[in-house]
Design an enzyme around this catalytic site. Structure first.
Site, PDB file in Angstrom:
ATOM      1  N   GLU A   1      47.313  46.584  42.226  1.00 23.41           N
ATOM      2  CA  GLU A   1      46.392  47.437  41.479  1.00 23.41           C
ATOM      3  C   GLU A   1      46.857  48.886  41.661  1.00 23.41           C
ATOM      4  OE1 GLU A   1      43.898  45.890  39.880  1.00 23.41           O
ATOM      5  OE2 GLU A   1      44.241  43.967  40.834  1.00 23.41           O
TER       6      GLU A   1
ATOM      7  N   LYS B   1      37.744  36.965  44.760  1.00 19.31           N
ATOM      8  CA  LYS B   1      38.158  35.727  44.100  1.00 19.31           C
ATOM      9  C   LYS B   1      37.558  34.505  44.800  1.00 19.31           C
ATOM     10  CE  LYS B   1      42.384  37.803  42.279  1.00 19.31           C
ATOM     11  NZ  LYS B   1      43.774  38.151  42.606  1.00 19.31           N
TER      12      LYS B   1
END
Ligand code: HSE
Length: 413
Positions: A185, A200
């Site tokens: 990211e 997640k």
């Protein structure tokens, strides 16, 4: 024709644009109608890029376009993504996303909103990038009671650990490479500190166990403390170090955690290298199934996003229900009650005395000496609760010959 608006023209957004334009014929035959990118929302300009013709900085233009039936939210972060998603759903437009932070925090609410407006909120790309995992878990394994989920859920950290292990490269150098390749990211803290994997595993747990699991309650440790010396100890034990997210239902609630683990080189997860992810699911009927593929990257992630767009178009007028029980909140078990085995690296100013101290506190445990380090050794603890292991660690630090505990890395059972 269904018009699509892409919110955010970054790595995934530009990938979605490319997939739709490259595969327009295939998508038309699969969706039963043309799928066309009508607008792209971004604050930046992209001079010379054909996307300039459909670029807007005004979200109202998208909301007020009746031809736009699907909004692709790939901006990341919670705001303004959350507000934008709510507004689109409320106006009868489906929303498709890869934004795991938003799904983990507000997925249940957004799905309820979608259902109330007979549209879909879909997020296959939020876990495992291009790996089909949400639908296998919610649709293909629907006849099973899910007992356990575990796996490598972050491409950036797996890439970094792989390169450090295979090429002996430093952490910072490898991180930079991962960013250049579009895996990490923009702010890699969420990857490195394990928060991305935590979101997640929270999403997968919510889907698998039928209750919303709050990621804030999941114990999370990243790879920031892993050094090359840890990797050498792992090698001596015929293991590799992997960042693993795991979750199972216990009598105390959902027992979930994210942390680096020593994984035997014979374990299937040891073969998952670079940006690849793999997820194990244990069902009470199907047994073990494993899902493997590119966990990050522009086109694999975009492919999963576009598959959701097609699903939303195929189900126009309906809300695709992937089976997240939006009403109830899961109880997350405390980390101190979870059972674990670990490697502890002990820094010492008197190795013989330190080993005697270890024997006094931990009994007869396996000792690992690394030839190249002469002021430390490692021990492999017996399996015990995290709470009891922490008490022992505190005690060890006060004992003769022991300077410090340099690291603690859990071991897969
Ligand atoms: N930064 C994420 C990863 C992207 O490295 O796995 C995919 O979610």
């Amino acid at each position: 024709m269904t018009g699509v608006a892409i919110l955010g023209f970054g790595t995934v957004g530009s990938g979605v644009y490319d997939v739709i334009n490259t595969n327009c014929g295939v998508l038309k035959s699969k969706a039963g109608e043309e799928i066309k990118v009508k607008k792209v929302l971004d604050l930046r300009d992209f001079p010379g890029n054909p996307v300039e013709e459909i670029l807007t900085k005004d979200y109202e233009e998208i909301l007020n376009d009746p031809e736009i039936g699907v909004v692709v939210e790939v901006m990341g972060g919670v705001e303004p993504s959350f507000t934008f998603s709510k507004r689109a759903l409320s106006m009868g437009k489906s929303v498709v996303t890869s934004n795991k932070e938003l799904v983990a925090k507000h997925g249940a609410e957004l799905m309820t909103l979608a259902k109330n407006h007979s549209v879909s909120y879909l997020f296959e790309a939020s876990v495992g990038g291009g790996i089909p995992i949400i639908r296998p878990l919610c649709v293909s394994l629907t006849a099973d009671k899910i007992l356990e989920i575990s796996g490598i859920l972050n491409g950036t950290t797996n890439y970094i650990l792989t390169k450090m292990t295979e090429e002996g490269k430093g952490f910072k150098e490898v991180l930079k490479e991962a960013q250049q390749l579009g895996y990490a990211e923009a702010n890699p803290t969420a990857d490195i500190d394990g928060h991305d994997a935590c979101r997640k595993i929270a999403i997968l747990s919510s889907l698998a166990f039928g209750e919303t699991v709050d990621c804030e309650n999941i114990y999370t440790e990243g790879i920031g403390r892993i050094t090359y010396t840890d990797i050498e100890y792992a090698n001596k034990l015929n293991c590799l170090i992997k960042l693993i997210g795991s979750s199972k239902k216990t009598v105390d609630g959902i027992s979930a955690k994210v942390s680096p683990f020593l994984v035997s080189k014979d374990h299937p997860l040891a073969a998952v290298n670079g940006v690849y992810n793999a997820i194990f699911v244990k069902g009470n009927m199907s047994g073990n199934t494993m899902y493997y593929g590119s966990g990050a990257g522009k086109l694999p992630t975009a492919s999963a996003v576009v598959a959701d767009i097609v699903d939303a178009v195929r189900h126009k007028g309906l809300s695709v229900n992937i089976g997240w029980n939006c009403d109830s909140q899961a109880r997350v078990a405390e980390i101190k009650d979870s059972e674990v085995k670990a490697m502890l690296r002990i820094g010492s100013d008197n190795l013989e005395e330190a080993k005697k101290s270890i024997n006094e506190v931990c009994g007869n445990v396996q000792i690992v000496d690394l030839d190249i380090e002469d002021d430390e050794f490692a021990i492999i603890t017996n399996k015990e609760t995290e709470g009891s292991m922490n008490l022992k660690s505190e005690k060890i630090k006060t004992m003769g010959g022991i300077k410090e505990i340099r690291n603690l890395i859990r071991m897969e059972a």
